[in-house]
Design a protein around this motif. Structure first.
Motif, PDB file in Angstrom:
ATOM      1  N   SER A   1     -20.326 -79.124  75.989  1.00 16.37           N
ATOM      2  CA  SER A   1     -19.201 -79.089  76.926  1.00 16.37           C
ATOM      3  C   SER A   1     -18.022 -79.914  76.409  1.00 16.37           C
ATOM      4  O   SER A   1     -16.868 -79.514  76.525  1.00 16.37           O
ATOM      5  N   VAL A   2     -18.313 -81.065  75.819  1.00 20.69           N
ATOM      6  CA  VAL A   2     -17.262 -81.918  75.267  1.00 20.69           C
ATOM      7  C   VAL A   2     -16.564 -81.208  74.112  1.00 20.69           C
ATOM      8  O   VAL A   2     -15.337 -81.235  73.997  1.00 20.69           O
ATOM      9  N   LEU A   3     -17.335 -80.543  73.275  1.00 25.54           N
ATOM     10  CA  LEU A   3     -16.756 -79.817  72.145  1.00 25.54           C
ATOM     11  C   LEU A   3     -15.875 -78.662  72.630  1.00 25.54           C
ATOM     12  O   LEU A   3     -14.764 -78.459  72.127  1.00 25.54           O
ATOM     13  N   VAL A   4     -16.358 -77.936  73.633  1.00 27.41           N
ATOM     14  CA  VAL A   4     -15.574 -76.827  74.190  1.00 27.41           C
ATOM     15  C   VAL A   4     -14.291 -77.353  74.827  1.00 27.41           C
ATOM     16  O   VAL A   4     -13.213 -76.787  74.645  1.00 27.41           O
ATOM     17  N   ARG A   5     -14.381 -78.473  75.564  1.00 25.37           N
ATOM     18  CA  ARG A   5     -13.177 -79.055  76.177  1.00 25.37           C
ATOM     19  C   ARG A   5     -12.180 -79.497  75.121  1.00 25.37           C
ATOM     20  O   ARG A   5     -10.974 -79.324  75.281  1.00 25.37           O
ATOM     21  N   PHE A   6     -12.682 -80.092  74.054  1.00 29.20           N
ATOM     22  CA  PHE A   6     -11.809 -80.565  72.993  1.00 29.20           C
ATOM     23  C   PHE A   6     -11.063 -79.401  72.327  1.00 29.20           C
ATOM     24  O   PHE A   6      -9.865 -79.476  72.080  1.00 29.20           O
ATOM     25  N   LEU A   7     -11.786 -78.321  72.064  1.00 29.82           N
ATOM     26  CA  LEU A   7     -11.190 -77.181  71.359  1.00 29.82           C
ATOM     27  C   LEU A   7     -10.404 -76.238  72.269  1.00 29.82           C
ATOM     28  O   LEU A   7      -9.338 -75.746  71.889  1.00 29.82           O
ATOM     29  N   PHE A   8     -10.942 -75.981  73.468  1.00 27.24           N
ATOM     30  CA  PHE A   8     -10.352 -74.953  74.324  1.00 27.24           C
ATOM     31  C   PHE A   8      -9.952 -75.437  75.714  1.00 27.24           C
ATOM     32  O   PHE A   8      -9.615 -74.619  76.567  1.00 27.24           O
ATOM     33  N   GLY A   9      -9.977 -76.729  75.940  1.00 30.78           N
ATOM     34  CA  GLY A   9      -9.630 -77.270  77.258  1.00 30.78           C
ATOM     35  C   GLY A   9      -8.243 -76.861  77.711  1.00 30.78           C
ATOM     36  O   GLY A   9      -8.020 -76.590  78.896  1.00 30.78           O
TER      37      GLY A   9
END
Length: 193
Positions: free
Chosen positions: A114-122
């Motif tokens: 979730s953190v990776l997704v937020r970082f890339l696509f937040g």
């Protein structure tokens, strides 16, 4: 997350006028100057936190506490500048305020994916849709703040339904901030409740 703001029985007309005309000078600038540097440190901690979560799956508790105290300080200032609370906002990360309550539970684990997704696509799935809706809500909030100015000026009372709506706008913004700062894994709802 729990965020509640105390609706006062009566508001000071004198403070209202002082804040409305000179609030940026005696509240905004001194607090903003300090919050700028503390916010820069908060951004550095967020960057470090991203990597810590990616490798360990947990948000460092001391970093979490710092970020929460920073959010509380800026909220203290905003409540005064929005004429939603009387009194001068105190300086300091350790200061408390009777005007509001903000509680964010600390989680021992944080979702790495979730953190990776937020970082890339937040920006795509959080910022764009929420900002689109919040722009219109913010216009309504500014209009209600304008009307509330006259209500407090003539009656000493901030209409409670307007107050709750404006608190909801602040709550919505805080939820987005918490989610994008990796402090919660709960996607912010499209609501001020």
């Amino acid at each position: 997350m729990t965020f509640e703001v105390k609706h006062q029985d009566s508001y000071s007309r004198g403070e209202l006028l002082l804040r409305s005309f000179f609030g940026m000078i005696y509240i905004g600038f001194p607090h903003a100057f300090i919050l700028l540097f503390l916010g820069l440190w908060g951004q550095i901690l967020s960057f470090i936190t991203f990597w810590v979560i990616l490798f360990t799956g947990s948000y460092p508790e001391s970093f979490f506490e710092y970020q929460l105290k920073l959010i509380k300080w800026s909220t203290r200032v905003n409540l005064r500048l929005y004429n939603m609370a009387d009194g001068y906002p105190s300086f300091g990360l350790e200061s408390e305020d009777e005007a509001f309550q903000l509680e964010v539970p600390y989680s021992e684990t944080t979702s790495r994916s979730s953190v990776l997704v937020r970082f890339l696509f937040g920006w795509l799935y959080v910022v764009l849709p929420h900002i689109f809706v919040l722009i219109f809500r913010s216009y309504a909030t500014m209009f209600l703040m304008f009307l509330a100015f006259f209500s407090v000026l003539f009656t000493g009372n901030y209409p409670e339904s307007w107050f709750r709506f404006n608190v909801g706008t602040l709550r919505w913004g805080i939820r987005i901030n918490l989610y994008l700062s990796y402090m919660t894994d709960t996607y912010p709802p499209f609501s001020g409740k």
